[in-house]
Design an enzyme around this catalytic site. Structure first.
Site, PDB file in Angstrom:
ATOM      1  N   LYS A   1      -1.862  48.761  38.363  1.00 26.89           N
ATOM      2  CA  LYS A   1      -0.983  47.837  39.086  1.00 26.89           C
ATOM      3  C   LYS A   1      -0.774  46.570  38.264  1.00 26.89           C
ATOM      4  CE  LYS A   1      -0.885  45.727  43.738  1.00 26.89           C
ATOM      5  NZ  LYS A   1      -1.660  45.635  45.002  1.00 26.89           N
TER       6      LYS A   1
ATOM      7  N   SER B   1       0.617  46.531  49.189  1.00 30.74           N
ATOM      8  CA  SER B   1       1.344  45.995  48.055  1.00 30.74           C
ATOM      9  C   SER B   1       1.333  46.925  46.841  1.00 30.74           C
ATOM     10  CB  SER B   1       0.751  44.637  47.647  1.00 30.74           C
ATOM     11  OG  SER B   1      -0.588  44.772  47.206  1.00 30.74           O
TER      12      SER B   1
ATOM     13  N   SER C   1      -3.519  47.433  51.350  1.00 27.70           N
ATOM     14  CA  SER C   1      -2.615  47.595  50.214  1.00 27.70           C
ATOM     15  C   SER C   1      -2.924  48.776  49.307  1.00 27.70           C
ATOM     16  CB  SER C   1      -2.572  46.303  49.390  1.00 27.70           C
ATOM     17  OG  SER C   1      -1.908  45.300  50.103  1.00 27.70           O
TER      18      SER C   1
END
Length: 541
Positions: free
Chosen positions: A115, A196, A220
């Protein structure tokens, strides 16, 4: 069209390497691109490397081909922000080590995406999806990335995310960032990938890497895994280092694996786990960590008492029907199911306390992180980020405001008695008076419930409109382990099952997830449909 990152290529040449528009017509169908790696597990890829069926260099190239064809041009999933320029060279080194008889473990030569709030050495910036951090080339590996590399994994690139890990606004659009655009769900391209860790979810589902790394503060990892048909594991806070990861909350943040099987997630977690002197929360990690892929057995649930969170199944009848089918699989696997109807009793004020903690820690933790970035990063504080967003509103505030940033900036700091009271209250309610109490009172080993509702239609104008159950808050606030495993489908859209355990029971939770996975065999590959098929039958498998 390509995402905003392409327009910024002149500023950051390593972001989304441009492909001529004329090349689109020459691309083969999606399902024919990267066939060497599509839907291949880490175990299968390792076997291919061991037998010489493929080299690590070939795997990396196949993933790159697939990223170009599926993510950047053909379907434009927008799940990958950048590729690492040195990945091919790194793959050649791992191949040379293998040829010389040196193996680092089951991840040797396996490509993984991380990420884009996690730092990695190389010319690619760590942006959290914001153009304010396009100059954030730190040339440091986060300790979790260093552990992956030491285990032989190859960092393939960075995944898109909900900008600033979805903490900028109450009106946000999950999966959107000013750097990467809006992530699409591989199961239905008009649907959201949740946040997220949206890019990590879509990329893993679409076989753009063997596995991906996400981060979670509250939901997330779990939500994008559930909605993208993945296994996602949120570890006990303190099992995995958070150093050099753009933060929200030191009380709740953690990184974790997202993969297409429990075994793959366990293999990645084994590499990630460990103590980091720079992160005090991980002091116990070396003593607690283990080989999380060891001891996985289809028979693990035999005779295990499991608490069913009946009051947390939501109001969606289709999700409830899928969950009822999951309970049948648990029973078939030999588990003893215990219905819990009052899991919310005594937890009044948890949400308010958690929110206070997140706002206070966001300001303190983000300020500390920004102060550590290179001098080329001009925004050195949260206040600077707010000003940057206002000055660049056409790009940064195009779809939603920064109300949460404004609120966080108004906080008084970590010495504020209100913050300290909220932190103590949230931890007490979620842990000792929440999960711990439920496990003890009902004499159960784990708690289960539907992870989330199916993916909603993405709407940049009106923002998120997700509905349905969520099991993330209690384990997120308590810092306890939580896994989601595919349990079925609603109109072709994935729905995950959550399994929650007590602190440091990470291995047990993974074992339970594996046994359920083997009983249900629920996951199917994404269809890449333009939209979800509104079929009459509410459940498909």
């Amino acid at each position: 069209m390509r995402t905003l990152a392409l327009a910024l290529a002149a500023l950051t040449p390593t972001l989304l390497c441009p492909i001529p528009a004329s090349a689109e017509a020459m691309l083969p169908p999606v399902q024919r691109v990267g066939g060497l790696v599509e839907e291949k597990s880490i175990v299968e890829l390792s076997a291919m490397l061991a037998t010489g069926t493929a080299t690590s260099e070939q795997l990396v190239q196949s993933y790159f081909d697939r990223i170009q064809a599926v993510d950047w041009i053909g379907l434009q999933l927008n799940s990958v922000i950048a590729i690492m320029p040195g990945a091919i060279e790194e793959a050649r080194l791992r191949d040379a080590e293998r040829k010389a008889g040196t193996l680092r473990g089951p991840l040797h030569g396996i490509p993984i995406l991380i990420k884009d709030n996690i730092e990695a050495k190389g010319p690619v910036p760590t942006t959290a999806g914001s153009t304010a951090l396009l100059a954030n080339v730190t040339e440091r590996d986060a300790p979790l990335v260093a552990r992956l590399r030491a285990a032989g994994a190859i960092i393939l690139g960075k995944t898109n995310l909900s900008q600033w890990a979805n903490i900028r606004s109450d009106n946000s659009v999950s999966g959107w960032s000013s750097v990467g655009g809006l992530v699409k769900n591989p199961y239905a391209l008009d649907r959201n990938s949740c946040g997220s860790s949206s890019g990590s979810g879509a990329a893993a589902a679409a076989s753009l890497a063997a596995a991906t790394i996400g981060t979670e503060t509250d939901g997330s990892i779990i939500c994008p895994s559930s909605i993208n048909g993945l296994v996602g594991f949120k570890p006990t806070v303190g099992l995995v280092s958070r150093t050099n990861v753009i933060p929200i909350s030191h009380s709740q943040d953690t990184a974790g694996p997202m993969a297409r099987s429990v075994t793959d997630a366990a293999l990645v977690l084994t590499a990630l786990a460990g103590s980091d002197p720079a992160d005090p929360a991980t002091a116990e990690a070396n003593a607690r960590k283990t080989d999380y892929a060891a001891g996985l057995s289809p028979g693990y649930l035999q005779g295990v008492r499991i608490g069913v969170l009946k009051d947390r199944t939501g109001s969606n009848a289709r999700v409830q029907a899928v969950f009822a089918g999951a309970l049948d699989w648990f029973a078939a696997a030999g588990a003893e199911l215990v219905e819990i109807e009052d899991s919310r009793t005594g937890l009044d004020g948890l949400g308010e306390a958690e929110f206070k903690v997140l706002m206070a820690e966001l300001k303190a933790d983000l300020n500390a992180y920004l102060a550590s970035t290179p001098a080329t990063v001009k925004a050195r504080t949260l206040k600077d980020i707010i000003a940057y967003n206002a000055a660049n509103a056409v790009i940064e505030l195009a779809w939603f405001d920064q109300g949460l940033f404004d609120l966080a900036e108004s906080q008084k700091g970590l010495d504020d008695p209100e913050y300290r009271e909220a932190l103590a209250k949230s931890k007490r309610l979620a842990g000792p008076e929440g999960i711990d109490k439920l496990l003890k009172t009902h004499d159960v080993r784990f708690l289960i419930g539907p992870s989330n509702a199916p993916a909603w239609v993405s709407d940049l104008v009106n923002g998120d409109h997700s509905s349905g159950p969520s099991q993330s808050q209690l384990p997120a606030v308590a810092g306890y382990p939580h896994i989601t495993v595919p349990m079925g489908y609603v109109a072709g859209l994935p729905v995950g099952l959550s399994i929650i355990g007590g602190q440091w029971q990470d291995h047990d939770v993974i074992k339970a997830g594996y046994a359920f996975e083997q009983a249900s065999k629920a996951r199917v590959a994404p269809s890449y449909s333009q939209r979800a098929d509104a079929v009459a039958d509410p459940i498909t498998k």
